[in-house]
Design a protein around this motif. Structure first.
Motif, short mmCIF file in Angstrom:
data_model
loop_
_atom_site.label_atom_id
_atom_site.label_comp_id
_atom_site.label_asym_id
_atom_site.label_seq_id
_atom_site.Cartn_x
_atom_site.Cartn_y
_atom_site.Cartn_z
N ASP A 119 -1.36 -0.20 39.69
CA ASP A 119 -1.43 0.82 38.91
C ASP A 119 -0.97 0.57 37.53
N ILE A 120 -0.47 -0.62 37.16
CA ILE A 120 0.11 -1.04 35.97
C ILE A 120 -0.71 -2.29 35.36
N SER A 121 -0.94 -2.27 34.05
CA SER A 121 -1.79 -3.45 33.70
C SER A 121 -1.22 -3.58 32.16
N LEU A 122 -0.84 -4.86 31.73
CA LEU A 122 -0.70 -5.17 30.29
C LEU A 122 -1.30 -6.35 30.03
N SER A 123 -1.93 -6.40 28.82
CA SER A 123 -2.63 -7.38 28.23
C SER A 123 -2.41 -7.49 26.65
N ALA A 124 -2.61 -8.67 26.21
CA ALA A 124 -2.38 -8.91 24.78
C ALA A 124 -3.40 -9.96 24.46
N GLY A 125 -3.47 -9.97 23.00
CA GLY A 125 -4.51 -10.96 22.07
C GLY A 125 -4.02 -11.19 20.97
N PHE A 126 -4.36 -12.31 20.43
CA PHE A 126 -3.99 -13.03 19.19
C PHE A 126 -5.05 -13.69 18.70
N ASN A 127 -5.32 -13.52 17.37
CA ASN A 127 -6.11 -14.42 16.94
C ASN A 127 -5.75 -14.79 15.22
N ILE A 128 -6.26 -15.80 14.95
CA ILE A 128 -5.80 -16.34 13.70
C ILE A 128 -7.07 -17.14 13.00
N SER A 129 -7.29 -16.99 11.54
CA SER A 129 -8.37 -17.84 10.88
C SER A 129 -7.81 -18.30 9.69
N PHE A 130 -8.56 -19.50 9.58
CA PHE A 130 -8.30 -20.45 8.27
C PHE A 130 -9.70 -20.58 7.57
N ASN A 131 -9.80 -20.41 6.26
CA ASN A 131 -11.01 -20.54 5.77
C ASN A 131 -10.81 -21.21 4.27
N LYS A 132 -11.75 -22.25 3.85
CA LYS A 132 -11.80 -22.77 2.52
C LYS A 132 -13.04 -22.81 2.02
N SER A 133 -13.15 -22.20 0.88
CA SER A 133 -14.48 -21.90 0.15
C SER A 133 -14.52 -23.29 -1.00
N LYS A 134 -15.73 -23.39 -1.24
CA LYS A 134 -15.94 -24.40 -2.34
C LYS A 134 -17.28 -24.38 -3.03
N VAL A 135 -17.28 -24.17 -4.26
CA VAL A 135 -18.58 -24.09 -5.10
C VAL A 135 -19.15 -25.45 -5.38
N LEU A 136 -20.50 -25.60 -5.07
CA LEU A 136 -21.08 -26.79 -4.71
C LEU A 136 -21.91 -27.16 -5.95
N SER A 137 -22.67 -25.98 -6.50
CA SER A 137 -23.47 -26.22 -7.61
C SER A 137 -23.59 -24.76 -8.37
N LEU A 138 -23.74 -24.86 -9.74
CA LEU A 138 -24.37 -23.68 -10.42
C LEU A 138 -25.58 -24.03 -11.03
N SER A 139 -25.84 -23.12 -12.19
CA SER A 139 -27.14 -23.46 -12.94
C SER A 139 -27.10 -24.80 -13.53
N ARG A 140 -28.21 -25.48 -13.93
CA ARG A 140 -28.45 -26.68 -14.47
C ARG A 140 -27.47 -26.78 -15.72
N ASN A 141 -26.77 -28.00 -15.59
CA ASN A 141 -25.78 -28.25 -16.86
C ASN A 141 -24.67 -27.00 -16.86
N VAL A 142 -24.26 -26.50 -15.99
CA VAL A 142 -23.33 -25.67 -16.09
C VAL A 142 -22.28 -25.59 -14.74
N ASN A 143 -21.16 -26.07 -15.31
CA ASN A 143 -20.18 -26.18 -14.12
C ASN A 143 -19.04 -24.94 -14.06
N GLU A 144 -19.15 -24.17 -14.94
CA GLU A 144 -18.37 -22.94 -14.58
C GLU A 144 -19.00 -21.61 -15.11
N ARG A 145 -18.70 -20.64 -14.55
CA ARG A 145 -19.22 -19.29 -15.14
C ARG A 145 -18.10 -18.38 -14.71
N PHE A 146 -18.18 -17.10 -15.61
CA PHE A 146 -17.11 -16.06 -15.61
C PHE A 146 -17.79 -14.71 -14.97
N GLU A 147 -16.91 -14.05 -14.25
CA GLU A 147 -17.50 -12.83 -13.67
C GLU A 147 -16.17 -11.78 -13.86
#
Length: 303
Positions: A119-147
């Motif tokens: 007659d009775i049911s009780l369930s629960a769920g939990f999730n957590i995520s961690f993410n790290k991004s990194k820019v590896l390369s852009l155009s030739r001889n360019v190390n930064e750009r703006f948006e």
């Protein structure tokens, strides 16, 4: 490996456009003409994301408790970006497959059946995520750009910076250092004609803008001073002031059943990320005419 099809169509070919400034002369008369709007690149290809995952699934107590742990390492290559061209090319940029980024993270999921009867049911769920991004390369001889997020035509530009070796989502700009007060100006220097004061020596200022009491003051981050040695606020004083990436995000849910009655609740969160408040930017800039303003603007500095 997965491709990205969310790219504007026909980027590989030459598109022709007309505008009021494109004309040619014939028999002493100007006629409308067409011109290519960008340099074609028939060699471009889809962006590609290479994903690697290592996961662990554990089921305990006759599947009443389930745990999932997943580590991923995703690398996106051949990013389609506008690459700067030399002036003799006739075009300033060309879209090319030149960039790459990486995302690494950990995901944790926990699901459990707390109560489980006819007659009775009780369930629960939990999730957590961690993410790290990194820019590896852009155009030739360019190390930064703006948006830019393009809020308004009169609003700030280049609000985000993308640098090789750093994360995506970095907000870029000046550091606010309070506001100019009457103590920042020379006593008796008010000019009734120009309605401006003279700043005291050593007070930072913008070379293209003459401040008045009540204006926002920006912090000098060590940029080049003027000829008198006074700090000048310029592009050298712009730094990373925020990051849109959360430290972690996730959610949890609860499901309850009593016979034929069901009740469910779902929650989610994002923690540690900065938010670009474009609404406040437009409502508090004081430039809008004949529009409703927040009540706080009533107490703003006036002359």
């Amino acid at each position: 490996m997965a491709g990205n099809d969310r790219i504007e169509a026909l980027k590989w070919t030459t598109l022709w456009i007309t505008d009021s400034t494109t004309q040619y002369g014939l028999n002493n008369t100007l006629y409308p003409a067409m011109k290519p709007n960008e340099l074609a690149n028939p060699h471009i290809k889809w962006e590609t994301t290479v994903s690697h995952n290592l996961g662990l699934d554990v089921s305990l107590f006759q599947s009443r408790l389930q745990v999932t742990v997943d580590f991923y390492n995703n690398r996106t290559k051949d990013l389609l970006l506008d690459s700067a061209l030399p002036a003799n090319a006739g075009f300033s940029t060309q879209i090319q497959n030149i960039g790459s980024t990486r995302n690494r993270g950990l995901e944790f999921v926990l699901d459990g059946a707390v109560i489980q009867t006819q007659d009775i049911s009780l369930s629960a769920g939990f999730n957590i995520s961690f993410n790290k991004s990194k820019v590896l390369s852009l155009s030739r001889n360019v190390n930064e750009r703006f948006e830019s997020v393009g809020i308004t035509t009169a609003g700030p530009k280049n609000e985000y910076i993308i640098r090789v070796g750093e994360s995506l989502g970095q907000m870029y700009g000046y550091v606010q250092d309070g506001m100019y007060t009457t103590d920042d100006f020379e006593t008796g220097s008010y000019n009734s004609v120009t309605k401006y004061w003279s700043l005291k020596s050593g007070i930072p200022y913008e070379s293209a803008y003459q401040p008045r009491p009540g204006d926002v003051k920006f912090k000098d981050m060590g940029g080049s001073p003027d000829v008198n040695g006074n700090p000048v606020i310029n592009a050298d004083d712009m730094v990373v002031i925020g990051n849109a990436n959360p430290k972690h995000f996730g959610g949890f849910n609860v499901n309850f059943r009593y016979r034929n009655l069901d009740l469910s609740a779902f929650f989610n969160w994002s923690y540690g990320n900065d938010v670009y408040n474009a609404t406040k930017l437009n409502l508090y800039n004081g430039q809008a005419k004949e529009t409703n303003l927040p009540s706080e603007m009533v107490n703003r500095f006036t002359y």
